[in-house]
Scaffold this motif. Structure first.
Motif, short mmCIF file in Angstrom:
data_model
loop_
_atom_site.label_atom_id
_atom_site.label_comp_id
_atom_site.label_asym_id
_atom_site.label_seq_id
_atom_site.Cartn_x
_atom_site.Cartn_y
_atom_site.Cartn_z
N ILE A 65 0.85 -1.20 0.00
CA ILE A 65 0.00 0.00 0.00
C ILE A 65 0.88 1.24 0.00
O ILE A 65 1.85 1.33 0.76
CB ILE A 65 -0.94 0.03 1.22
N ILE A 66 0.55 2.19 -0.87
CA ILE A 66 1.20 3.50 -0.91
C ILE A 66 0.12 4.56 -0.72
O ILE A 66 -0.92 4.53 -1.39
CB ILE A 66 1.93 3.74 -2.25
N GLY A 67 0.36 5.49 0.21
CA GLY A 67 -0.56 6.60 0.41
C GLY A 67 -0.09 7.84 -0.33
O GLY A 67 1.12 8.08 -0.47
N LEU A 68 -1.04 8.64 -0.82
CA LEU A 68 -0.73 9.89 -1.51
C LEU A 68 -1.56 11.03 -0.91
O LEU A 68 -2.73 10.84 -0.58
CB LEU A 68 -1.06 9.81 -3.00
N THR A 69 -0.93 12.20 -0.79
CA THR A 69 -1.67 13.43 -0.43
C THR A 69 -0.87 14.62 -0.92
O THR A 69 0.36 14.59 -0.95
CB THR A 69 -1.92 13.55 1.07
N GLU A 70 -1.59 15.66 -1.34
CA GLU A 70 -0.90 16.86 -1.79
C GLU A 70 -0.84 17.92 -0.69
O GLU A 70 -0.39 19.04 -0.93
CB GLU A 70 -1.58 17.43 -3.03
N GLU B 136 4.12 12.64 -0.56
CA GLU B 136 3.58 13.95 -0.90
C GLU B 136 3.48 14.08 -2.42
O GLU B 136 4.49 14.06 -3.12
CB GLU B 136 4.46 15.07 -0.34
N TYR B 137 2.25 14.21 -2.90
CA TYR B 137 2.02 14.42 -4.32
C TYR B 137 2.27 15.87 -4.67
O TYR B 137 1.85 16.78 -3.95
CB TYR B 137 0.58 14.04 -4.69
N SER B 138 2.96 16.11 -5.79
CA SER B 138 3.23 17.48 -6.21
C SER B 138 3.42 17.54 -7.72
O SER B 138 3.95 16.60 -8.33
CB SER B 138 4.48 18.02 -5.50
#
Length: 381
Positions: free
Chosen positions: A103-108, A129-131
């Motif tokens: 599992i990989i989590g993403l958030t900006e 961190e999504y960018s």
């Protein structure tokens, strides 16, 4: 062209399944671009909310889930990072859901990284961190997918599987050949493999000094094609160190007695060659082109030692459960010819012997066993 097709066929088995739990069109586009850059096949499903994600996981085992932290519970609801956190925790506890292998989590949002990283850390997963301004997150995602592809390739590669049995025995017939093997003391246990019509039996040959794990099976019919197919299945399913065939072979006149044991030193297909027409008479002429396969040198040396020392031979004759011939039992190591039919024609036997003067016997299966073992995937028996 054939090389290219073969490569594609191999790749279709190296397939990983990814679940993208994401409600942002922009991030989904970036994730699909990463997946498209992977040469191997990556199958993916998209869930725009946590409810849909759980529905997918109830029926499918995913290799990887990429989870946007800030999600709605259902389409149309307001997104919240608590929903992503709760989904992660539920996956860890639920018996109903198929847990993704990774599992990989993403958030900006940087503030979410600080607040929710510990939840991912507790499961040894990563929250990235999504960018749009840097590719650190996309490089990490691609590296993870490539790692999973590489891992699955190793799992599916038969050469990565170690030997599992010491000995595999193939017989041409269920009775009397396989039934004779099963009368040997080995605590036999029947094995069935889904989708395979063959029956297999596993056991252990054991005395005070040694233990030999063994598996045996009969071909579905007589002949080289059937024995080669059965040998291939035995090798693929059980990975034996040694594969052997027991059965009944036709002897060659003046090269042994009824009941002697034949060990194949060299196996060949006596039907391999070319049939030509003689112009003058219109008669046909067979020109043999044998492609013999030798017994492995270490096994050949072992058999020759038994042949000369007579080790085991007297015990075999004295313990034979039925009437045995009056003459001395011998082990005869030499070439054995294999063909498509039973031969009761002296001229054909003489023709075969002319090209293999030390021929010890003729049968219908041995070359199929030798050929399948010689050309199997590693580790070869």
């Amino acid at each position: 062209m054939e090389r290219k097709n073969s490569k594609i066929n191999i790749k279709k088995y190296i397939m990983i399944k990814v679940l993208l739990v994401e409600d942002s069109v922009r991030k989904l586009k970036d994730l699909r671009s990463i997946i498209d850059s992977i040469p191997e096949k990556v199958e993916f499903e998209i869930a725009h909310d946590t409810t849909t994600a759980k529905r997918f996981m109830a029926g499918i085992k995913f290799d990887l889930m990429i989870l946007d932290l800030c999600l709605p519970t259902r389409t149309g609801d307001d997104p919240s990072p608590e929903n992503g956190k709760d989904l992660l925790i539920e996956i860890g506890k639920s018996l109903r859901l198929n847990k993704p292998f990774h599992i990989i989590g993403l958030t900006e949002y940087k503030e979410y990284i600080e607040k929710y990283s510990k939840v991912f850390d507790n499961f040894l997963w990563a929250l990235l961190e999504y960018s749009d301004s840097h590719s650190d997150w996309s490089d990490a995602v691609k590296t993870k997918i490539e790692y999973l592809v590489s891992s699955k390739r190793e799992i599916l590669n038969p050469s990565m599987v170690p030997f599992q049995f010491d000995l595999a025995i193939v017989t041409a017939l269920r009775d009397p050949e396989l039934t004779s093997i099963l009368r040997l003391p080995a605590n036999w246990e029947k094995i069935t493999i889904p989708g395979d019509p063959s029956e297999y039996y596993k056991g252990i040959f054991q005395n005070e000094d040694n233990k030999v794990t063994v598996v045996c099976s009969a071909s579905l019919q007589m002949g080289m094609v059937s024995s080669a197919l059965q040998t291939g299945k035995m090798i693929r399913n059980f990975r034996p160190k040694i594969i052997a065939m027991t059965g009944i072979a036709g002897g060659v006149e003046k090269k042994g007695n009824l009941g002697d044991i034949i060990c194949t030193e060299l196996s060949f297909d006596y039907g391999s060659g070319k049939i030509k027409t003689i112009k003058e008479t219109e008669d046909s002429k067979f020109e043999p082109d044998y492609k013999p396969i030798p017994l492995k040198p270490d096994l050949l040396e072992l058999m020759k030692n038994i042949e000369t020392s007579r080790k085991y031979l007297n015990d075999i004759k004295s313990n034979w459960p039925a009437d045995s011939p009056e003459f001395e039992l011998k082990l005869r190591v030499g070439p054995l010819a294999t063909g498509a039919g039973v031969i009761e024609n002296k001229k054909i036997i003489e023709d075969i012997t002319a090209h293999s003067r030390k021929l010890t016997g003729i049968d219908m299966e041995t070359y199929g066993v030798f050929y399948a073992a010689e050309n199997s995937t590693k580790p070869k028996p």
